[in-house]
Motif scaffolding. Structure first.
Motif, mmCIF file in Angstrom:
data_model
loop_
_atom_site.group_PDB
_atom_site.id
_atom_site.type_symbol
_atom_site.label_atom_id
_atom_site.label_comp_id
_atom_site.label_asym_id
_atom_site.label_seq_id
_atom_site.Cartn_x
_atom_site.Cartn_y
_atom_site.Cartn_z
ATOM 1 N N PHE A 67 0.854 -1.185 0.000
ATOM 2 C CA PHE A 67 0.000 0.000 0.000
ATOM 3 C C PHE A 67 0.892 1.239 0.000
ATOM 4 O O PHE A 67 1.986 1.226 0.579
ATOM 5 C CB PHE A 67 -0.913 0.042 1.237
ATOM 6 N N THR A 68 0.420 2.301 -0.612
ATOM 7 C CA THR A 68 1.187 3.543 -0.698
ATOM 8 C C THR A 68 0.373 4.701 -0.137
ATOM 9 O O THR A 68 -0.815 4.838 -0.444
ATOM 10 C CB THR A 68 1.581 3.848 -2.153
ATOM 11 N N VAL A 69 1.025 5.520 0.686
ATOM 12 C CA VAL A 69 0.394 6.717 1.249
ATOM 13 C C VAL A 69 1.161 7.927 0.733
ATOM 14 O O VAL A 69 2.360 8.059 0.982
ATOM 15 C CB VAL A 69 0.399 6.693 2.786
ATOM 16 N N MET A 70 0.474 8.790 0.009
ATOM 17 C CA MET A 70 1.116 9.980 -0.523
ATOM 18 C C MET A 70 1.305 11.026 0.572
ATOM 19 O O MET A 70 0.641 10.979 1.622
ATOM 20 C CB MET A 70 0.262 10.573 -1.659
ATOM 21 N N PRO A 71 2.240 11.979 0.366
ATOM 22 C CA PRO A 71 2.442 13.045 1.360
ATOM 23 C C PRO A 71 1.139 13.802 1.647
ATOM 24 O O PRO A 71 0.288 13.967 0.760
ATOM 25 C CB PRO A 71 3.471 13.964 0.679
ATOM 26 N N GLU A 72 0.995 14.188 2.909
ATOM 27 C CA GLU A 72 -0.143 14.981 3.375
ATOM 28 C C GLU A 72 -1.455 14.208 3.322
ATOM 29 O O GLU A 72 -2.529 14.807 3.402
ATOM 30 C CB GLU A 72 -0.300 16.274 2.561
#
Length: 588
Positions: free
Chosen positions: A188-193
């Motif tokens: 899973f990927t979480v983008m900045p902010e």
């Protein structure tokens, strides 16, 4: 034993006598920080340490800062001095590493991990060896107590390694699933902010799971703007097409408005015609009654002429002729007024019918590219327009019958005037003849003339009755036609309103898409700016006193839930030992 001690002393002597050149203390050598954190399976933080590395060209004495509980040289055996939050040491390699342990230092992110088995939430330590339908929910959020620069600029990658022999039917929603040997790698990927909530589902037997790995690195890559020329051209085509549709719908709306105006005039003309034909029909009874009286008077005169001849008194005959002539004149005047009213009503109706436009073709309507809702409006337009066209066509077929009414009324009125004139002349001749008392021949001719007049008038009276019956049928039938025209006008009015709304919609669509290519490019630029962190400057996670920090990275992992967890921990401890630790172990 003596050999080991000798070797140890020799190694220490070599290190002590090495010709290192010592320079002034410096805190500006480029530095990297890698933060290692261990979490409990539910996401709560357990422990944390930092590996600091420095790039130097020669031996230097450096000062670093951090509230470490313990520090360890990972490069050589040189001493590291810790006084408060100040760490000082002398480098001996081009890259120098040391480890600092941290306590109660929160991460920039909060992680919450929930486990459910067959729909019921379960503590992770109770899952070992279980089987059923597993759900793992991973929540990430910003830790408000930590410098926000990491949350705003760092990208998180969360990875789970699942044994394919234990896990089946894996579903990862927003994640990606890839093969990694005999395991399935879910990422899973979480983008900045961003704060995210991920869900992983699978059917598991004999549950065990390696720790969840989380890496956090700066999203510092530069994103180039993509080539959008082809897409822009497509949007320009769309924009042009919507503008053409709006123009076509505008012409359609104008045509419908013109049609509605024509139908409105048709309704007004039809109303006037209906009033006229109704007046004609209402006057038909009086017309028939008057004609019947004339017919009876002629019969009476014909039957009584002999009696008048015997008595020699022709005054009654003369008066009767004058009265009949007056009645005929009065009837003729009524017919003239009737003709004028009818003519005016008919002209209004004819003008209204001919005003119906015929400039909206089926090809033009079918050529429009409309939505389903707009198509329903146009379909209604087509059916209404067909009804108008049918009414106009029907009128054209029966228009000759309407045209024949006025000449007929003219002819009847003229005939009545002629008859009235003949009767007046006859009365005058009787008066003149009676004064000369030589009227026998004249009376004989009068008897014959009255008989002929009576017979002819009966035929005229019969025709007049047929005419008034026709007018009555026309009046009754026209009521239905007029009601249809009224409904038609209601339909075209509603249709005009719908077409106006449709045009408003297409105009709004055309306006909103007129600068669509520019809007698209602006959106792309804005999205790129949101994720382009190429201008990001790293800051120390450990202490804001540290300068010249090149990179800061986070390596985070939850505890594994496995049978041989203790053995794994021992192996990890063994791997963490430096070369010098392993060398000293030889002498212990």
């Amino acid at each position: 034993m003596r050999i080991k001690r000798f070797l140890l002393l020799m190694m220490v002597g070599i290190v002590a006598l090495s010709p290192f050149s010592v320079v002034a203390a410096s805190a500006t050598a480029p530095k990297d920080e890698v933060i290692y954190a261990t979490l409990q399976p539910n996401g709560e933080e357990l422990n944390m340490y930092v590996v600091n590395s420095f790039e130097v060209e020669e031996q230097e004495k450096l000062v670093d800062y951090g509230n470490y509980t313990n520090v360890k040289n990972l490069t050589d055996l040189s001493e590291i001095t810790k006084e408060g939050d100040e760490i000082s040491f002398t480098t001996s390699e081009e890259t120098f590493y040391y480890q600092g342990d941290l306590e109660n230092k929160p991460l920039p992110w909060d992680f919450t991990i929930h486990y459910q088995l067959d729909g019921e939430e379960v503590n992770p330590e109770e899952l070992l060896g279980q089987e059923g339908h597993l759900q793992i929910e991973i929540e990430t959020s910003a830790n408000e107590d930590v410098n926000s620069i990491f949350f705003e600029n760092y990208l998180l990658q969360i990875s789970l390694s699942l044994d394919s022999e234990l896990y089946q039917n894996i579903e990862a929603g927003e994640g990606t699933i890839a093969n990694a040997g005999k395991n399935k790698q879910v990422t899973f990927t979480v983008m900045p902010e961003k704060e995210e909530n991920f869900l992983l589902e699978a059917d598991v037997t004999d549950f065990e799971m390696e720790g969840i790995e989380i890496s956090a690195v700066p999203s510092s890559m530069s994103i180039d703007s993509p080539d959008t020329d082809d897409v822009t051209e497509d949007f320009e085509t769309l924009s042009d097409a919507t503008a053409e549709i709006d123009e076509a719908v505008g012409e359609l709306a104008d045509g419908i408005s013109e049609l509605n105006n024509g139908v409105s005039s048709l309704k007004n003309g039809s109303s006037d015609y209906q009033d006229g034909i109704t007046q004609i029909n209402n006057g038909s009874a009086d017309l028939i009654s008057g004609s019947k009286s004339i017919d009876q008077a002629l019969i009476t005169m014909k039957n009584s002429i002999d009696q008048d001849v015997e008595t020699g008194d022709f005054s009654a005959l003369q008066d009767g002729l004058v009265q009949i002539a007056d009645g005929l004149k009065e009837a003729s005047d009524g017919l003239t007024i009737l003709k004028e009213n009818y003519s005016q009503a008919y002209q209004t109706l004819d003008k209204s019918i001919n005003a119906i436009p015929a400039n909206v073709s089926e090809e033009e309507i079918q050529g429009l590219d409309l939505s389903e809702e707009d198509q329903r409006v146009v379909d209604k337009l087509v059916s209404t327009y067909e009804a108008v066209s049918t009414a106009k066509s029907t009128y054209e077929k029966v228009s000759k019958a309407f045209e024949a009414v006025t000449p007929t009324l003219n002819e009847v009125s003229s005939s009545q005037n002629k008859m009235a004139s003949s009767l007046e002349t006859m009365a005058e001749q009787i008066e003149a003849a009676s004064e000369g008392m030589d009227i026998q021949e004249g009376l004989k001719e009068l008897q014959e003339g009255l008989a002929t007049l009576s017979d002819n008038y009966q035929e005229f009276h019969a025709g007049l009755k047929e005419y008034t019956n026709g007018v009555d049928e026309l009046s009754n039938a026209y009521q239905d036609l007029h009601n249809g025209i009224v409904e038609l006008e209601d339909g075209t009015t509603e249709l005009e309103e719908g077409a106006s709304e449709l045009h408003d919609g297409t105009t709004e669509l055309a306006d909103s898409t007129s600068d669509l290519p520019d809007q698209m490019q602006d959106e792309i630029d804005e999205m790129i700016n949101d994720y382009d962190k190429s201008d990001f400057d790293a800051e120390s996670f450990v202490s804001d006193k540290n300068e010249n920090v090149q990179t800061v990275q986070f390596v985070i992992k939850t505890e594994s839930i496995t049978q041989d967890e203790e053995d794994d921990e021992e192996e990890e401890t063994e791997e963490e030992k430096s070369f010098w630790d392993r060398l000293l172990d030889l002498f212990r």
